[in-house]
Scaffold this motif. Structure first.
Motif, mmCIF file in Angstrom:
data_model
loop_
_atom_site.group_PDB
_atom_site.id
_atom_site.type_symbol
_atom_site.label_atom_id
_atom_site.label_comp_id
_atom_site.label_asym_id
_atom_site.label_seq_id
_atom_site.Cartn_x
_atom_site.Cartn_y
_atom_site.Cartn_z
ATOM 1 N N GLY A 1 -1.252 -44.908 32.387
ATOM 2 C CA GLY A 1 -2.130 -43.857 31.949
ATOM 3 C C GLY A 1 -2.713 -44.098 30.542
ATOM 4 O O GLY A 1 -2.432 -45.304 29.920
ATOM 5 N N PRO A 2 -3.318 -43.002 30.034
ATOM 6 C CA PRO A 2 -4.003 -43.210 28.691
ATOM 7 C C PRO A 2 -2.926 -43.580 27.610
ATOM 8 O O PRO A 2 -1.750 -43.019 27.536
ATOM 9 C CB PRO A 2 -4.620 -41.966 28.421
ATOM 10 N N VAL A 3 -3.327 -44.350 26.587
ATOM 11 C CA VAL A 3 -2.744 -44.566 25.404
ATOM 12 C C VAL A 3 -2.828 -43.571 24.252
ATOM 13 O O VAL A 3 -2.014 -43.111 23.614
ATOM 14 C CB VAL A 3 -2.701 -46.026 25.019
ATOM 15 N N TYR A 4 -4.241 -43.086 24.290
ATOM 16 C CA TYR A 4 -4.566 -42.223 23.256
ATOM 17 C C TYR A 4 -5.869 -41.377 24.034
ATOM 18 O O TYR A 4 -6.111 -41.781 25.058
ATOM 19 C CB TYR A 4 -4.965 -42.767 21.841
ATOM 20 N N GLY A 5 -6.228 -40.253 23.278
ATOM 21 C CA GLY A 5 -7.384 -39.671 23.622
ATOM 22 C C GLY A 5 -8.018 -38.871 22.202
ATOM 23 O O GLY A 5 -7.383 -38.592 21.465
ATOM 24 N N ASP A 6 -9.322 -38.627 22.512
ATOM 25 C CA ASP A 6 -10.315 -37.995 21.502
ATOM 26 C C ASP A 6 -9.793 -36.505 21.427
ATOM 27 O O ASP A 6 -9.316 -36.019 22.667
ATOM 28 C CB ASP A 6 -11.484 -38.246 21.538
ATOM 29 N N GLY A 7 -9.822 -35.851 20.065
ATOM 30 C CA GLY A 7 -9.809 -34.257 20.317
ATOM 31 C C GLY A 7 -8.324 -33.893 20.238
ATOM 32 O O GLY A 7 -7.325 -34.666 20.074
ATOM 33 N N LEU A 8 -8.060 -32.703 20.400
ATOM 34 C CA LEU A 8 -6.822 -32.014 20.505
ATOM 35 C C LEU A 8 -5.940 -32.483 21.610
ATOM 36 O O LEU A 8 -6.531 -32.676 22.702
ATOM 37 C CB LEU A 8 -6.935 -30.250 20.624
ATOM 38 N N ALA A 9 -4.671 -32.343 21.360
ATOM 39 C CA ALA A 9 -3.909 -32.733 22.621
ATOM 40 C C ALA A 9 -4.030 -31.745 23.811
ATOM 41 O O ALA A 9 -4.144 -30.818 23.557
ATOM 42 C CB ALA A 9 -2.305 -32.598 21.981
ATOM 43 N N PRO A 10 -3.982 -32.181 24.844
ATOM 44 C CA PRO A 10 -4.168 -31.551 26.250
ATOM 45 C C PRO A 10 -3.096 -30.398 26.396
ATOM 46 O O PRO A 10 -3.230 -29.382 27.252
ATOM 47 C CB PRO A 10 -4.360 -32.544 27.313
ATOM 48 N N ARG A 11 -2.014 -30.454 25.745
ATOM 49 C CA ARG A 11 -0.945 -29.632 25.762
ATOM 50 C C ARG A 11 -0.301 -29.539 24.532
ATOM 51 O O ARG A 11 -0.578 -30.121 23.610
ATOM 52 C CB ARG A 11 0.091 -29.875 27.014
ATOM 53 N N GLU A 12 0.939 -28.459 24.553
ATOM 54 C CA GLU A 12 1.740 -28.486 23.317
ATOM 55 C C GLU A 12 2.396 -29.837 22.851
ATOM 56 O O GLU A 12 3.123 -30.477 23.592
ATOM 57 C CB GLU A 12 2.790 -27.397 23.096
ATOM 58 N N PRO A 13 1.918 -30.597 21.595
ATOM 59 C CA PRO A 13 2.430 -31.874 21.240
ATOM 60 C C PRO A 13 3.935 -31.966 20.883
ATOM 61 O O PRO A 13 4.218 -30.987 20.549
ATOM 62 C CB PRO A 13 1.324 -32.292 20.324
ATOM 63 N N ASP A 14 4.530 -33.053 21.069
ATOM 64 C CA ASP A 14 5.756 -32.965 20.334
ATOM 65 C C ASP A 14 5.887 -33.164 19.000
ATOM 66 O O ASP A 14 6.997 -32.738 18.358
ATOM 67 C CB ASP A 14 6.448 -34.301 21.043
ATOM 68 N N ALA A 15 4.833 -33.596 18.065
ATOM 69 C CA ALA A 15 4.506 -33.623 17.032
ATOM 70 C C ALA A 15 3.299 -33.612 16.576
ATOM 71 O O ALA A 15 2.232 -34.170 17.334
ATOM 72 C CB ALA A 15 5.055 -34.917 16.411
ATOM 73 N N ARG A 16 2.836 -33.099 15.387
ATOM 74 C CA ARG A 16 1.516 -32.929 14.859
ATOM 75 C C ARG A 16 1.620 -33.842 13.501
ATOM 76 O O ARG A 16 2.201 -33.463 12.607
ATOM 77 C CB ARG A 16 1.164 -31.508 14.559
ATOM 78 N N LEU A 17 0.617 -34.590 13.277
ATOM 79 C CA LEU A 17 0.728 -35.555 11.947
ATOM 80 C C LEU A 17 -0.678 -35.351 11.367
ATOM 81 O O LEU A 17 -1.882 -35.332 11.974
ATOM 82 C CB LEU A 17 0.821 -36.970 12.255
ATOM 83 N N SER A 18 -0.750 -34.904 10.070
ATOM 84 C CA SER A 18 -1.945 -34.682 9.201
ATOM 85 C C SER A 18 -1.864 -35.542 8.008
ATOM 86 O O SER A 18 -0.818 -35.721 7.336
ATOM 87 C CB SER A 18 -2.043 -33.294 8.769
ATOM 88 N N LEU A 19 -3.005 -36.341 8.067
ATOM 89 C CA LEU A 19 -3.093 -37.084 6.729
ATOM 90 C C LEU A 19 -4.378 -37.490 6.387
ATOM 91 O O LEU A 19 -5.300 -37.419 7.127
ATOM 92 C CB LEU A 19 -2.198 -38.681 6.961
ATOM 93 N N ASP A 20 -4.677 -37.967 5.046
ATOM 94 C CA ASP A 20 -5.993 -38.086 4.532
ATOM 95 C C ASP A 20 -6.349 -39.582 4.709
ATOM 96 O O ASP A 20 -5.807 -40.345 5.054
ATOM 97 C CB ASP A 20 -6.087 -38.055 3.064
ATOM 98 N N THR A 21 -7.638 -39.773 4.264
ATOM 99 C CA THR A 21 -8.223 -41.117 4.631
ATOM 100 C C THR A 21 -7.401 -42.320 3.926
ATOM 101 O O THR A 21 -7.400 -43.239 4.545
ATOM 102 C CB THR A 21 -9.796 -41.189 4.345
ATOM 103 N N ASP A 22 -7.276 -42.040 2.692
ATOM 104 C CA ASP A 22 -6.357 -43.026 1.765
ATOM 105 C C ASP A 22 -5.114 -43.399 2.437
ATOM 106 O O ASP A 22 -4.702 -44.800 2.535
ATOM 107 C CB ASP A 22 -6.213 -42.522 0.602
ATOM 108 N N THR A 23 -4.320 -42.474 2.897
ATOM 109 C CA THR A 23 -3.168 -42.754 3.696
ATOM 110 C C THR A 23 -3.281 -43.481 4.967
ATOM 111 O O THR A 23 -2.629 -44.547 5.122
ATOM 112 C CB THR A 23 -2.447 -41.421 3.867
ATOM 113 N N CYS A 24 -4.303 -42.950 5.708
ATOM 114 C CA CYS A 24 -4.514 -43.561 7.102
ATOM 115 C C CYS A 24 -4.934 -44.972 6.907
ATOM 116 O O CYS A 24 -4.294 -45.785 7.472
ATOM 117 C CB CYS A 24 -5.228 -42.815 7.971
#
Length: 208
Positions: A151-174
């Motif tokens: 199946g898919p490895v990734y997808g655009d946009g919000l997760a289709p269900r409650e995710p196991d984890a949420r990551l937030s990071l800025d451009t410099d870190t990414c």
């Protein structure tokens, strides 16, 4: 459909390049790792490719057993392209190529296009286990299927269900993670990645 060109060398690397060595082919695979995609979506996320070249590469990929084309049922009724099992086996190849190319990224040039989901594979390299991860960057959001066997490895946009984890990071870190200058776990420990969620993946990241 163009005739397949060959290096005519009895070598597995040469045979592999007969199939995926043409310009754009591996980047099309990168896009199709997100699951079924319409031609227009592929063209939008591959800036710089001409319509003729994209159409030709997709036909070549169908011929070589890397991708298939099918029509979605109503109300979609659109044609989509998706990877075959053989095509999906290129994931570790792309991951290794991406890791090798980290030092080539350098500073982003004014002419460089960027899509949020292009950071999916670098981030995926830093995650272990299984589960759904939602990622929020300055450029947008996408989600990752960590440890997925098919199946898919990734997808655009919000997760289709409650995710196991949420990551937030800025451009410099990414960008630092994508360049190989900063490991994802090191970024979490340094407080440069905000981890949310109560799933196993979230807990493992916070405890790392």
């Amino acid at each position: 459909m163009s005739p397949r060109r060959s290096y005519d060398q009895y070598c597995s690397a040469a045979r592999a390049l007969d199939v995926v060595g043409d310009r754009w082919t591996l980047l099309i695979v990168r896009e199709l790792l997100a699951g079924p995609r319409r031609y227009t979506d592929l063209h939008a996320d591959l800036p710089g490719v001409s319509t003729d070249v994209l159409a030709g590469r997709l036909k070549d990929m169908e011929r070589d057993g890397l991708a298939t084309r099918r029509r979605l049922p109503p109300p979609g009724a659109a044609y989509v392209y998706e990877l075959t099992g053989r095509g999906r086996e290129l994931l570790p190849v792309l991951q290794a190529l991406g890791a090798w190319g980290e030092s080539e990224l350098g500073e982003r040039r004014p002419t460089d296009a960027v899509r949020a989901h292009w950071f999916a594979l670098p981030l995926l390299r830093g995650l272990e286990g299984e589960g759904l991860v939602e990622v929020r960057l300055d450029e947008g959001r996408f989600h990752l299927y960590v440890g997925a066997d098919d199946g898919p490895v990734y997808g655009d946009g919000l997760a289709p269900r409650e995710p196991d984890a949420r990551l937030s990071l800025d451009t410099d870190t990414c960008t630092a993670v994508a360049r190989g200058e900063l490991g994802l776990l090191d970024a979490v420990r340094a407080g440069r990645v905000e981890v949310g969620g109560e799933g196993t993946l979230a807990k493992a990241l916070r405890e790392a």
